[in-house]
Design a protein around this motif. Structure first.
Motif, short mmCIF file in Angstrom:
data_model
loop_
_atom_site.label_atom_id
_atom_site.label_comp_id
_atom_site.label_asym_id
_atom_site.label_seq_id
_atom_site.Cartn_x
_atom_site.Cartn_y
_atom_site.Cartn_z
N LYS B 70 0.98 -1.21 0.19
CA LYS B 70 0.03 -0.05 -0.11
C LYS B 70 0.79 1.15 0.01
CE LYS B 70 -3.76 -1.89 2.94
NZ LYS B 70 -3.22 -2.37 4.32
N GLY B 71 0.65 2.30 -0.74
CA GLY B 71 1.52 3.28 -1.01
C GLY B 71 2.80 3.26 -1.82
N SER B 72 3.55 4.20 -2.06
CA SER B 72 5.07 3.91 -2.65
C SER B 72 5.91 4.93 -2.34
CB SER B 72 4.70 3.76 -4.34
OG SER B 72 4.13 5.14 -4.58
N VAL B 73 7.17 4.40 -2.64
CA VAL B 73 8.41 5.20 -2.19
C VAL B 73 9.28 5.31 -3.41
CG1 VAL B 73 10.55 5.54 -0.84
CG2 VAL B 73 8.28 5.21 0.15
N LEU B 74 9.52 6.69 -3.85
CA LEU B 74 10.50 6.59 -5.06
C LEU B 74 12.12 6.48 -4.40
CD1 LEU B 74 11.31 7.65 -7.94
CD2 LEU B 74 11.13 9.83 -7.17
N VAL B 75 12.83 5.46 -5.23
CA VAL B 75 14.33 5.17 -4.77
C VAL B 75 15.30 5.43 -6.12
CG1 VAL B 75 15.99 3.25 -3.81
CG2 VAL B 75 13.42 3.23 -3.21
N ILE B 76 15.90 6.73 -5.64
CA ILE B 76 16.68 6.96 -6.80
C ILE B 76 18.27 6.72 -6.23
CG2 ILE B 76 17.75 8.75 -8.34
CD1 ILE B 76 15.08 10.26 -7.90
N SER B 77 19.34 6.19 -7.46
CA SER B 77 20.58 5.95 -6.92
C SER B 77 21.46 6.54 -8.02
CB SER B 77 20.94 4.51 -6.78
OG SER B 77 21.02 3.96 -7.95
N ALA B 78 22.70 7.03 -7.52
CA ALA B 78 23.68 7.70 -8.44
C ALA B 78 24.24 6.76 -9.36
CB ALA B 78 24.67 8.36 -7.55
N GLY B 79 24.67 5.59 -9.15
CA GLY B 79 25.78 4.75 -9.83
C GLY B 79 25.72 3.17 -9.66
#
Ligand SMILES: Nc1ncnc2c1ncn2[C@@H]1O[C@H](COP(=O)(O)O)[C@@H](O)[C@H]1O
Ligand SMILES: Nc1ncnc2c1ncn2[C@@H]1O[C@H](COP(=O)(O)O)[C@@H](O)[C@H]1O
Ligand SMILES: Nc1ncnc2c1ncn2[C@@H]1O[C@H](COP(=O)(O)O)[C@@H](O)[C@H]1O
Ligand SMILES: Nc1ncnc2c1ncn2[C@@H]1O[C@H](COP(=O)(O)O)[C@@H](O)[C@H]1O
Ligand SMILES: [Mg+2]
Ligand SMILES: [Mg+2]
Ligand SMILES: [Mg+2]
Ligand SMILES: [Mg+2]
Ligand SMILES: [Mg+2]
Ligand SMILES: [Mg+2]
Ligand SMILES: [Mg+2]
Ligand SMILES: [Mg+2]
Lengths: 204, 204, 204, 204, 204, 204, 204, 204
Positions: B70-79
């Motif tokens: 339920k619900g979501s989270v954005l996960v961003i990485s550099a490399g």
């Protein structure tokens, strides 16, 4: 909808004149402005108080009407010396439109006083907790172990001796409490903005 | 209601036998268990796979069924080098019942790739952002300036040379982005738990 | 041909009298002299202004005529607090005979403002870029990723909290931008001399 | 015109398979690719040598034809132990299309040997100097005081005892040579790219 | 025979009264006394000048007749800012009965000026060399490589920016010059006592 | 009367042969000997077990009969990973003739489990408390606030990330608990000797 | 029975008014109160001296009658500069009801003076030793090797140069004396409370 | 006359082949060569032992005849763990033509054993003292207070816990013994060369 964070002016190195120019410009477009760490709080208050409500604290100054609060955040501090950072955090929360529930002087030397604060925050349905603590900063992991909420640790530069200004930060980062996150030393504004976004988030 | 965080066993210094004992005990009372930084992930997988679904990654292992997200989270990485921490974070989010939206290899050398990731996260109504980055960690303040959401920076130990393992942490703490908060170096689990609580929070 | 760098007097620990003696001696042989970090800038200005043009800034003072500029360098800073170092850098560039193209208050919180500055620098055919930034210093790797030029990062001591004065240096060194090089904290003069040599170099 | 820097893959944390995928993709669009700090240099050489010329050194590997050099850079190192970083720097320079003039084992214990190298570099009209040195790194300010050129110090991690790996960086940053700038410890590639851009710059 | 080091009073934290009491007691038994880092040098001079010769410098004060010098030590400093420590060192040497041969402002930016000083010291048969230098401290290893004598490096706290007060110490310790040894930052007295013992030693 | 501390051999850098020689010599004059941090515990056990009782743990080995315990010390640890240091402490206490009352895995995440341990220690009239904890070390100030006894904090090197091995030490030193004192990281033996002397002290 | 530690108010960051309020409240319930590091000691003395005996020292102020001493602690310091911390320690001991046996200016430069102090402490049956020392702090391990008692090292911030304020702490922690434990830098109160508890302990 | 220091090859990062080439070249012109920190000592011994006498120790290897010793230096160490550095120092002294008088395992825990060593050194008219000590390094200031000679402290990396490898260096630098000077951590060769030059100096 885009959440309304008031504009924050970093006043520490600006002249009185520079600060007023930026603030004036922002007040054209925004209902309020936050000035952080300015050495000219009294001059700014004098400048604005005829036209706007002004809140003038040690580390922060707010010019403009405060919004109606929606949602709440529990703010707990360890000792009297942490007061200026607590104030910075609570005032910023109110400027963002979130109700701070403030409990000061709740060091781990008095665990029952900590529990009282936590219980009250939960009963009032706070969305997040900000823990403001200097010295060894042990209050943050202790509180984090007691609440099923995101906890934002704000380490303060209170203390003396070995790594006086860094001890609380060090121990909050090293903690094994998985719901504890940390901002920069004396970062009351960041503690307020992150917790305020969480509280506003739920109200959407 | 009390938010369900699965129990996390800190496996780094435990023997295989100790880890299994604690995990067995927890599985009596909980539908799933997370084991963090165990050197015995393969042995644990072999031990549990007949009775439970098991996810076995570099830094984390989950035993038990995953809940419906339920619900979501954005996960961003550099490399690419940040991948193990991204994985730890995404798997923990799924164990908490939150959907990770993962975008890897989005260093600030390619600002448009960062913008794409942010746009997609916002369009999918993510509740928070986790930025996983090593080296100078500049991705975290950059992303924080683009989103009206709480951002949890997870500095990684990727890099070489001066303060190799501490540079990303240092710059994330020093940033002036007011919605950026930070966890310990390589603390993928803490990034997941804090952001997951925020996402779950909104769903209540 | 030998590139003309004016003589630089390190004034920080010299008495007024010592500084004037060295400056007088240099002005016998050179058309101009730069005094860096002297606590006696006003006294020096009073002493020389009848005989020479004098530029008197916070961190630097120039006595003597400025040469005609050849070539240009783009100077970008993150915030108002970095101004004294920007000034030191720009004035030194002019003393070396290079045109500074100055854009202040271009933090990464406003990426389009950064892009504007970079575009203008490139359109004016600048030979190098100096990025002056404190706090987390993320502006330097961001700019470096945008320009096919040598970038000299000048970290400043602006900021507060953890490693307040070293955070920008740490992140500029740790950056993976291959065209980014770094000078000492608050080293506006070194940023000017290195970039100025690059610009003069091309004019030969 | 946009200066051609070959694409650099940071190989330290990538798997063999990841590295080859990125390199293959880049070689579709570029005449050559640089792989930095890969643990799989021998495997990469085996993979590419039938189709491309390959240079395989300790810290760097280049796949593809080298361009015709234009312009030159003087590269001086202090001791035999600095060789891998010198090699990384020289090979990268050649991949960028700049001629490295290399003089190794020129520590300040032998000032005349330093002077010889500097004289030769100047006579060959080098555009910049890279100084590679570990231990106390005193070679960099010494060389900088001898040449009217930009000097890029590349501190190495050679040494033992107190701040073994940071001493050269510390002293290069603290130096009062105004034409000396610095990159990260063991940053041979950054030394090459910055100095190479300076050299190419002049040829435009 | 036991070598005569005059008694040294560490005055930094003592009151005027405490310092005079200790000095009076010592002058009963010794021909002279050295007071180091007292904030009361002028008061002490006024107190003693009717009865004793007094030398009153920034960091040191000597009460009592100076002995006839035997043997000599070469003292070289990098810049004008190091003068107070040079003075402390030279005055202490004279109080110990050793002739200081002082050459100031001999930074490595002017190698021939360094060589002149070294040549003169050797021609006068100095027994040891003290090198007083701040910033990157490169003068110490450079001098050490030129003389077949013990060299005592006295790093000073002169400089700004990264590890401003520790850079010279760091590089002197890390140096590979085998005849170079080091004392604490700004430790002019220790430089004098060690080199003075070496010079006196030879005269026995 | 002189309190009997058994002789402690620091085994970390000694050869097997050196250790046995010193131990043999001591056993001529003492009823027992403690060997600390030897890499040869198994070889030492094999060597001595026919002639003496031997206790062989990770960080410590005791050869000889244990004395009858008088007095007791409460030993509390935070997590399973601290076990080797707890063991070192408890075994040393027994070798000194003091009864350790050991409670492991009592992190502040479970305050009631901490309280149980403290209550039992007080009911058994322990003379002092040793708290063994890694990570953020918050257990030590928490326990210190609960007991009217001297508390000796033994920080451990358990943890990862920022100042991984120093965080517990830092926070124990910075704590404002006035009855808390600290030993070196992983210093189980020093925790045992100090607390053991306190307990023996009372029995005199 | 619960040992009576008087309440300690941490005065460093409190206003005069806050301090008096807390002290008044405590004096309702306790016979005496200790105020530590207040900047308002003179104002506090003026406020209380009509109603209570007051001891007003640099770092500490005690309001209320002192108890009859039972038991004693040996307090040894290295130099005159350590006096304020010695005073803080001795006054706190007396407030706890323990007799301090104070010997100042006993640096290891005069080993026989150290031995005299130790002998006298042992002959008077002291229960513990507090060693107050700055600079390199070598007095603490030296004393610890001479007494069969718990030794509490109180490192002071006295000194200059490299790690000036941390050198004594560093060396006390690193010492191999097993009966030596350490408190924070300048922590005279903690040294007093821990040693006082040990002394009181024996008297029970 | 120029004092004969044998050439020292820094072997730590050289290949076997490089080391032999440099050594062969030096042996053409010098009667002996010192190789420091080579990982190839056994291979070098095998290579040279038919043609030269070879001394092969942990940290140093000497090829060639030793000169007749003139003058002597007292070498005292704290514990068995310091042996490799003592050995490096003593062998280098002999290669320089100075007699080392070695006393090991003389920590300050046994002050009378220290006194014995000092007495013997003075009776044999040593010209200088080298103190080799790890951990808290307190032996160096203690010895320095006992001898009217230059003392060279060689801090070692022996120890564990807080600043394990730097504690001895820190305390030796911070010491107030005016005749104590310091070299880099584990710098046995520098201790030998400096003290050897002092001893040779007197013999001239
Ligand atoms: N990777 C991790 N980082 C930080 N804390 C963790 C980690 N893994 C588990 N923990 C915490 O460590 C505690 C469990 O420790 P233990 O009882 O030794 O298994 C719990 O509070 C967990 O939340
Ligand atoms: N040795 C190196 N040091 C610093 N940055 C590097 C190095 N090698 C590659 N890079 C940079 O790292 C980025 C590539 O990272 P990646 O996408 O993970 O291959 C590019 O910006 C390169 O310029
Ligand atoms: N263990 C050592 N520590 C410090 N300097 C050394 C050491 N061994 C050799 N050196 C110095 O390093 C230089 C030799 O370096 P290289 O030419 O690389 O052999 C000479 O100046 C030697 O005096
Ligand atoms: N500037 C200084 N630096 C280091 N040690 C000093 C200094 N001045 C005096 N001393 C030493 O400090 C001790 C005297 O301390 P005190 O008894 O407090 O006067 C003696 O051992 C002196 O040799
Ligand atoms: Mg309180
Ligand atoms: Mg990439
Ligand atoms: Mg701005
Ligand atoms: Mg060489
Ligand atoms: Mg000069
Ligand atoms: Mg647990
Ligand atoms: Mg004294
Ligand atoms: Mg021993």
């Amino acid at each position: 909808a885009r959440i309304n964070i008031p504009e924050i002016i970093y006043g520490e190195y600006k002249t009185r004149q520079q600060t007023i120019e930026v603030a004036d410009a922002l007040l054209q477009r925004h209902p309020r402005v936050i000035v952080s760490r300015s050495p000219f709080n009294n001059e700014l208050e004098a400048h604005y108080r005829d036209r706007y409500p002004v809140i003038n604290a040690d580390l922060v100054l707010v010019v403009g009407d405060l919004p109606e609060p929606k949602g709440s955040v529990l703010v707990i501090s360890a000792g009297a010396a942490d007061h200026p950072v607590v104030d910075e955090c609570a005032i910023t929360l109110r400027s963002i439109g979130v109700q701070p529930l403030v409990f000061e002087d709740r060091g781990i030397a008095h665990p029952t006083r900590v529990l009282d604060a936590v219980r009250e925050g939960i009963s009032k349905d706070a969305s997040a907790v900000v823990v403001v603590a200097g010295m060894e900063g042990a209050l943050a992991p202790f509180v984090a172990s007691l609440v099923p909420l995101p906890v934002i640790g704000v380490p303060t530069s209170v203390g003396y001796g070995f790594r006086a200004k860094e001890a609380a930060l060090t121990s909050m980062l090293a903690s094994c409490a998985p719901n504890l996150t940390v901002v920069n030393i004396d970062g009351g504004i960041r503690g307020a903005v992150v917790s305020g976004l969480i509280a506003r988030n739920r109200e959407k």
